[in-house]
Design an enzyme around this catalytic site. Sequence first.
Site, mmCIF file in Angstrom:
data_model
loop_
_atom_site.group_PDB
_atom_site.id
_atom_site.type_symbol
_atom_site.label_atom_id
_atom_site.label_comp_id
_atom_site.label_asym_id
_atom_site.label_seq_id
_atom_site.Cartn_x
_atom_site.Cartn_y
_atom_site.Cartn_z
ATOM 1 N N ASP A 35 -12.499 4.748 8.008
ATOM 2 C CA ASP A 35 -12.072 6.028 8.591
ATOM 3 C C ASP A 35 -11.026 6.782 7.759
ATOM 4 O O ASP A 35 -10.456 7.762 8.239
ATOM 5 C CB ASP A 35 -11.516 5.836 10.021
ATOM 6 C CG ASP A 35 -12.608 5.499 11.015
ATOM 7 O OD1 ASP A 35 -13.794 5.705 10.678
ATOM 8 O OD2 ASP A 35 -12.271 5.043 12.120
ATOM 9 N N HIS A 238 -2.659 0.945 -20.201
ATOM 10 C CA HIS A 238 -2.752 1.710 -18.953
ATOM 11 C C HIS A 238 -2.054 0.950 -17.823
ATOM 12 O O HIS A 238 -2.624 0.687 -16.778
ATOM 13 C CB HIS A 238 -4.214 2.027 -18.608
ATOM 14 C CG HIS A 238 -4.760 3.149 -19.442
ATOM 15 N ND1 HIS A 238 -6.085 3.491 -19.464
ATOM 16 C CD2 HIS A 238 -4.169 4.020 -20.293
ATOM 17 C CE1 HIS A 238 -6.271 4.515 -20.295
ATOM 18 N NE2 HIS A 238 -5.116 4.844 -20.811
ATOM 19 N N ASP A 255 4.224 7.863 -18.934
ATOM 20 C CA ASP A 255 3.058 8.719 -19.194
ATOM 21 C C ASP A 255 2.692 9.311 -17.853
ATOM 22 O O ASP A 255 2.175 8.619 -16.974
ATOM 23 C CB ASP A 255 1.915 7.865 -19.775
ATOM 24 C CG ASP A 255 0.733 8.715 -20.239
ATOM 25 O OD1 ASP A 255 0.698 9.921 -19.916
ATOM 26 O OD2 ASP A 255 -0.158 8.158 -20.913
ATOM 27 N N ASP A 266 -0.769 16.151 -19.738
ATOM 28 C CA ASP A 266 -0.789 14.722 -20.106
ATOM 29 C C ASP A 266 0.323 14.482 -21.119
ATOM 30 O O ASP A 266 0.191 14.816 -22.300
ATOM 31 C CB ASP A 266 -2.166 14.385 -20.712
ATOM 32 C CG ASP A 266 -2.297 12.904 -21.054
ATOM 33 O OD1 ASP A 266 -1.403 12.119 -20.701
ATOM 34 O OD2 ASP A 266 -3.317 12.543 -21.677
ATOM 35 N N HIS A 345 -5.583 2.676 -30.300
ATOM 36 C CA HIS A 345 -6.363 3.761 -29.676
ATOM 37 C C HIS A 345 -6.425 4.997 -30.557
ATOM 38 O O HIS A 345 -5.861 5.036 -31.653
ATOM 39 C CB HIS A 345 -5.804 4.099 -28.281
ATOM 40 C CG HIS A 345 -4.352 4.488 -28.264
ATOM 41 N ND1 HIS A 345 -3.867 5.627 -28.854
ATOM 42 C CD2 HIS A 345 -3.277 3.864 -27.707
ATOM 43 C CE1 HIS A 345 -2.570 5.719 -28.643
ATOM 44 N NE2 HIS A 345 -2.180 4.648 -27.967
ATOM 45 N N HIS A 349 -7.169 13.331 -27.397
ATOM 46 C CA HIS A 349 -8.440 13.642 -26.723
ATOM 47 C C HIS A 349 -8.399 15.081 -26.233
ATOM 48 O O HIS A 349 -7.322 15.652 -26.046
ATOM 49 C CB HIS A 349 -8.654 12.670 -25.550
ATOM 50 C CG HIS A 349 -7.453 12.534 -24.650
ATOM 51 N ND1 HIS A 349 -7.168 13.418 -23.638
ATOM 52 C CD2 HIS A 349 -6.423 11.636 -24.642
ATOM 53 C CE1 HIS A 349 -6.041 13.073 -23.039
ATOM 54 N NE2 HIS A 349 -5.550 11.993 -23.637
ATOM 55 N N HIS A 356 -9.037 13.567 -19.641
ATOM 56 C CA HIS A 356 -9.860 13.274 -20.818
ATOM 57 C C HIS A 356 -11.058 14.194 -20.702
ATOM 58 O O HIS A 356 -12.095 13.805 -20.150
ATOM 59 C CB HIS A 356 -10.315 11.813 -20.835
ATOM 60 C CG HIS A 356 -9.217 10.848 -21.132
ATOM 61 N ND1 HIS A 356 -9.432 9.507 -21.319
ATOM 62 C CD2 HIS A 356 -7.872 11.018 -21.292
ATOM 63 C CE1 HIS A 356 -8.266 8.898 -21.566
ATOM 64 N NE2 HIS A 356 -7.309 9.795 -21.554
ATOM 65 N N GLU A 380 -1.113 11.784 -29.503
ATOM 66 C CA GLU A 380 -0.334 10.695 -28.915
ATOM 67 C C GLU A 380 -0.279 9.446 -29.790
ATOM 68 O O GLU A 380 -0.802 8.386 -29.431
ATOM 69 C CB GLU A 380 -0.882 10.351 -27.526
ATOM 70 C CG GLU A 380 -2.391 10.201 -27.428
ATOM 71 C CD GLU A 380 -2.849 10.022 -25.982
ATOM 72 O OE1 GLU A 380 -2.375 9.058 -25.351
ATOM 73 O OE2 GLU A 380 -3.664 10.812 -25.497
ATOM 74 N N TYR A 384 2.554 -0.426 -30.526
ATOM 75 C CA TYR A 384 2.807 -1.388 -29.439
ATOM 76 C C TYR A 384 3.076 -2.762 -30.052
ATOM 77 O O TYR A 384 2.212 -3.299 -30.756
ATOM 78 C CB TYR A 384 1.592 -1.463 -28.514
ATOM 79 C CG TYR A 384 1.129 -0.111 -28.017
ATOM 80 C CD1 TYR A 384 1.794 0.529 -26.967
ATOM 81 C CD2 TYR A 384 0.043 0.540 -28.606
ATOM 82 C CE1 TYR A 384 1.386 1.777 -26.515
ATOM 83 C CE2 TYR A 384 -0.369 1.784 -28.162
ATOM 84 C CZ TYR A 384 0.293 2.403 -27.122
ATOM 85 O OH TYR A 384 -0.112 3.639 -26.683
ATOM 86 N N ARG A 402 5.116 5.397 -27.322
ATOM 87 C CA ARG A 402 4.091 6.442 -27.500
ATOM 88 C C ARG A 402 4.776 7.774 -27.244
ATOM 89 O O ARG A 402 5.654 7.864 -26.379
ATOM 90 C CB ARG A 402 2.941 6.234 -26.497
ATOM 91 C CG ARG A 402 1.867 7.297 -26.561
ATOM 92 C CD ARG A 402 0.557 6.880 -25.867
ATOM 93 N NE ARG A 402 0.636 6.856 -24.415
ATOM 94 C CZ ARG A 402 0.577 5.762 -23.667
ATOM 95 N NH1 ARG A 402 0.431 4.584 -24.237
ATOM 96 N NH2 ARG A 402 0.653 5.829 -22.348
ATOM 97 N N GLU A 404 3.562 11.834 -26.671
ATOM 98 C CA GLU A 404 2.312 12.573 -26.443
ATOM 99 C C GLU A 404 2.591 14.016 -26.050
ATOM 100 O O GLU A 404 3.376 14.282 -25.132
ATOM 101 C CB GLU A 404 1.531 11.889 -25.313
ATOM 102 C CG GLU A 404 0.255 12.615 -24.919
ATOM 103 C CD GLU A 404 -0.579 11.849 -23.898
ATOM 104 O OE1 GLU A 404 -0.009 11.074 -23.110
ATOM 105 O OE2 GLU A 404 -1.812 12.037 -23.898
HETATM 106 N N1 GLY Z 1 -2.617 9.489 -19.733
HETATM 107 C C1 GLY Z 1 -3.813 9.022 -20.304
HETATM 108 C C2 GLY Z 1 -3.844 9.269 -21.742
HETATM 109 O O1 GLY Z 1 -2.807 9.495 -22.344
HETATM 110 O O2 GLY Z 1 -4.847 9.340 -22.356
HETATM 111 MN MN MN Z 2 -3.581 11.296 -23.327
HETATM 112 MN MN MN Z 3 -1.073 10.231 -21.432
#
Ligand code: GLY
Ligand code: MN
Ligand code: MN
Length: 440
Positions: A35, A238, A255, A266, A345, A349, A356, A380, A384, A402, A404
């Site tokens: 519900d 993440h 982030d 982002d 990574h 993006h 994304h 970004e 790490y 990081r 970004e």
């Molecule tokens: N916050 C997700 C990324 O940086 O791609």
């Molecule tokens: Mn990002």
């Molecule tokens: Mn991000």
Amino acid sequence: MKNTIYAKRRKKLLSQMHDGVALIPSAALQMRSNDTEFPFRQESNFYYFSGFNEPGALLLLCKNKKSNKTVLFLRKRDPQAEMWVGKRLGVEEACSVLGVDEAYDIETLEEKLSGLLEGHLNLYLDIFSSNSYLRQAKKTAEKLSHTRDIERSPHNFIHLLPLLETMRLHKEPYETEQIRKALSITKQAHHAAMAAARPGMKEYELQALIEYIFKKEGSPHDAYGTIVAGGNNANTLHYIENSAVLKSGELMLIDAGCEWDNYASDITRTSPVNGKFSAPQQALYEGILDAQLKIIKAIKPGTSKQKLQAKSELLLTEVMRELGILKGSLDELIEKKSFKKYYPHGIGHWMGLDVHDTCPYKDENGKDIVFEEGMVLTIEPAIYLPLDDMEIPEAFRGIGIRTEDDILLTSKGHENLSLDIAKSVEEIEKICAMDYREFI
Ligand code: GLY
Ligand code: MN
Ligand code: MN
């Protein structure tokens, strides 16, 4: 009027279609537990072409030799349902509010679809989707194909997503305005979190502060799960658990970004929990920041994400070599992709209605998409360094950094849309020393 934005997009999509019908379904409500549902988030393609924020809807763009029309199926008004869960637009208002040509009750979809699809050869839709309205359309097409006395029935199924996603690659000024608005709130939230952080606080306390500011400023939702990662938690890419204690002497990676009108922001910033970077933290931080600034500087029409990726790998490898984190010649480290262990990574993006954004990185011929004015992407770079990796010099173990930003391609180069979110060591330490209430 706002709905002309969506009408223009529909017209553009129609101009790229052969005769046929494009079908774009809304998102559906998703059950969270009995519900109770997850907060509703509209499907980005549907929103892009309708500006309509309700579930239970299907948009049809119909094109034939003589004319085009836009048809929306949506939920009818229902006083009983509206008493429980809120107002609906309803069929009667849909044409004037949304600028569509025809509107019908979604419950009549099955009976009306035949008439709308008959006479068309091509159906444009997400051919891989299992959406119930699209399944209904395929069933209707099948029925029509067995009907002898009609002239033409749909039998070409054309994948719609590449067309939509290529359109979404170039942001209109209206769209970058929404991203700017999202970023202005996200900036407040990041600055408040930097200023509020104290050793002994839980990561989720800062998450709550960030999301309080998003809501207070009118953003209905964050664009993705907020990450507040103290110390070694930053090395989980993440990390959304956000439940650990923030410790003095550690960095925290945040982030977080809110949505505005369904457009994302982002942003990642990494700052010291106690307000001051230590010498090794600062050395690593400034190495990454310097690399990020160089990468952003290279953004202009004509280049590509793939070129920026290669640049980031080179620059971050240099940083890690200089700090004794990677050992060997630069050429060898690049050749062996040794950086991947600590920079696993991509450099960024596309960003827009989805954080994304689903726009392509390669064209139909497999060539890299070349940057053009109006595209928006994140940059970004990160390093790490897990606590339990004994190959890393001790002073750097347990640090994850990081940084970004969100970048708009302009005719001559780029604009960093998040330029005013504190980023240099000096700017961050200054914000850390402030009272967080100044940002609320
Ligand atoms: N916050 C997700 C990324 O940086 O791609
Ligand atoms: Mn990002
Ligand atoms: Mn991000």
